[in-house]
Write a protein that holds these residues in place. Structure first.
Motif, PDB file in Angstrom:
ATOM      1  N   THR A   1       0.836  -1.205   0.000  1.00  0.00           N
ATOM      2  CA  THR A   1       0.000   0.000   0.000  1.00  0.00           C
ATOM      3  C   THR A   1       0.866   1.248   0.000  1.00  0.00           C
ATOM      4  OG1 THR A   1      -1.707  -1.184   1.230  1.00  0.00           O
ATOM      5  CG2 THR A   1      -1.851   1.211   1.196  1.00  0.00           C
ATOM      6  N   ARG A   2       1.935   1.240   0.762  1.00  0.00           N
ATOM      7  CA  ARG A   2       2.780   2.436   0.872  1.00  0.00           C
ATOM      8  C   ARG A   2       3.577   2.718  -0.405  1.00  0.00           C
ATOM      9  NH1 ARG A   2       3.287   0.907   6.589  1.00  0.00           N
ATOM     10  NH2 ARG A   2       2.255   2.589   7.731  1.00  0.00           N
ATOM     11  N   TRP A   3       4.077   1.673  -1.065  1.00  0.00           N
ATOM     12  CA  TRP A   3       4.923   1.891  -2.241  1.00  0.00           C
ATOM     13  C   TRP A   3       4.198   2.668  -3.331  1.00  0.00           C
ATOM     14  CZ3 TRP A   3       5.126   0.743  -7.397  1.00  0.00           C
ATOM     15  CH2 TRP A   3       6.336   1.049  -8.021  1.00  0.00           C
TER      16      TRP A   3
ATOM     17  N   ARG B   1      -6.717   3.032   6.256  1.00  0.00           N
ATOM     18  CA  ARG B   1      -5.916   3.767   7.240  1.00  0.00           C
ATOM     19  C   ARG B   1      -4.456   3.879   6.806  1.00  0.00           C
ATOM     20  NH1 ARG B   1      -7.751   3.749  13.245  1.00  0.00           N
ATOM     21  NH2 ARG B   1      -9.641   3.656  12.048  1.00  0.00           N
ATOM     22  N   ILE B   2      -3.919   2.799   6.270  1.00  0.00           N
ATOM     23  CA  ILE B   2      -2.523   2.821   5.832  1.00  0.00           C
ATOM     24  C   ILE B   2      -2.338   3.833   4.706  1.00  0.00           C
ATOM     25  CG2 ILE B   2      -0.675   1.473   4.767  1.00  0.00           C
ATOM     26  CD1 ILE B   2      -1.991  -1.001   6.149  1.00  0.00           C
ATOM     27  N   ALA B   3      -3.204   3.755   3.685  1.00  0.00           N
ATOM     28  CA  ALA B   3      -3.088   4.664   2.541  1.00  0.00           C
ATOM     29  C   ALA B   3      -3.297   6.107   2.966  1.00  0.00           C
ATOM     30  CB  ALA B   3      -4.095   4.278   1.459  1.00  0.00           C
ATOM     31  N   GLN B   4      -4.278   6.366   3.816  1.00  0.00           N
ATOM     32  CA  GLN B   4      -4.569   7.741   4.196  1.00  0.00           C
ATOM     33  C   GLN B   4      -3.586   8.283   5.230  1.00  0.00           C
ATOM     34  OE1 GLN B   4      -8.808   7.484   4.914  1.00  0.00           O
ATOM     35  NE2 GLN B   4      -9.225   7.971   2.791  1.00  0.00           N
ATOM     36  N   ASP B   5      -2.842   7.427   5.890  1.00  0.00           N
ATOM     37  CA  ASP B   5      -1.755   7.905   6.761  1.00  0.00           C
ATOM     38  C   ASP B   5      -0.633   8.499   5.907  1.00  0.00           C
ATOM     39  OD1 ASP B   5      -2.973   7.240   9.122  1.00  0.00           O
ATOM     40  OD2 ASP B   5      -1.783   5.430   9.477  1.00  0.00           O
ATOM     41  N   VAL B   6      -0.421   7.918   4.726  1.00  0.00           N
ATOM     42  CA  VAL B   6       0.621   8.404   3.826  1.00  0.00           C
ATOM     43  C   VAL B   6       0.133   9.604   3.033  1.00  0.00           C
ATOM     44  CG1 VAL B   6       2.118   7.779   1.895  1.00  0.00           C
ATOM     45  CG2 VAL B   6       1.643   6.104   3.670  1.00  0.00           C
ATOM     46  N   ALA B   7      -1.121   9.528   2.559  1.00  0.00           N
ATOM     47  CA  ALA B   7      -1.701  10.623   1.759  1.00  0.00           C
ATOM     48  C   ALA B   7      -3.177  10.765   2.130  1.00  0.00           C
ATOM     49  CB  ALA B   7      -1.559  10.342   0.279  1.00  0.00           C
ATOM     50  N   ALA B   8      -3.502  11.855   2.771  1.00  0.00           N
ATOM     51  CA  ALA B   8      -4.880  12.065   3.253  1.00  0.00           C
ATOM     52  C   ALA B   8      -5.900  12.072   2.133  1.00  0.00           C
ATOM     53  CB  ALA B   8      -4.958  13.368   4.033  1.00  0.00           C
ATOM     54  N   ASP B   9      -5.474  12.347   0.898  1.00  0.00           N
ATOM     55  CA  ASP B   9      -6.416  12.411  -0.218  1.00  0.00           C
ATOM     56  C   ASP B   9      -6.570  11.071  -0.953  1.00  0.00           C
ATOM     57  OD1 ASP B   9      -3.824  12.529  -1.216  1.00  0.00           O
ATOM     58  OD2 ASP B   9      -4.391  13.775  -2.932  1.00  0.00           O
TER      59      ASP B   9
END
Length: 67
Positions: free
Chosen positions: A27-29, A53-61
């Motif tokens: 998800t982060r990559w 949650r993982i994706a939106q922790d890195v990018a809120a949008d």
């Protein structure tokens, strides 16, 4: 059911942790590459932190669709 699963294969807890760690990396990559849309196929039982949650922790949008 948990005890029965462990009786069949005692490696299940380790495999579950490895699976979750992969989901975090997977998800982060793309998120770090600028991708902001995710398709979560076969979400199954919700476990924290979930893909949202993982994706939106890195990018809120980040946008996530569950199928």
């Amino acid at each position: 059911m948990g005890r029965q699963t462990l009786a069949l294969d005692p490696r299940v807890p380790v495999m579950a942790r490895v699976d979750r760690a992969f989901m975090h990396r997977a998800t982060r990559w793309p998120d770090h590459q600028g991708l902001r849309q995710f398709l979560d196929v076969g979400t199954g039982i919700p476990i924290e932190p979930n893909l949202h949650r993982i994706a939106q922790d890195v990018a809120a949008d980040a946008r996530i669709v569950c199928a």
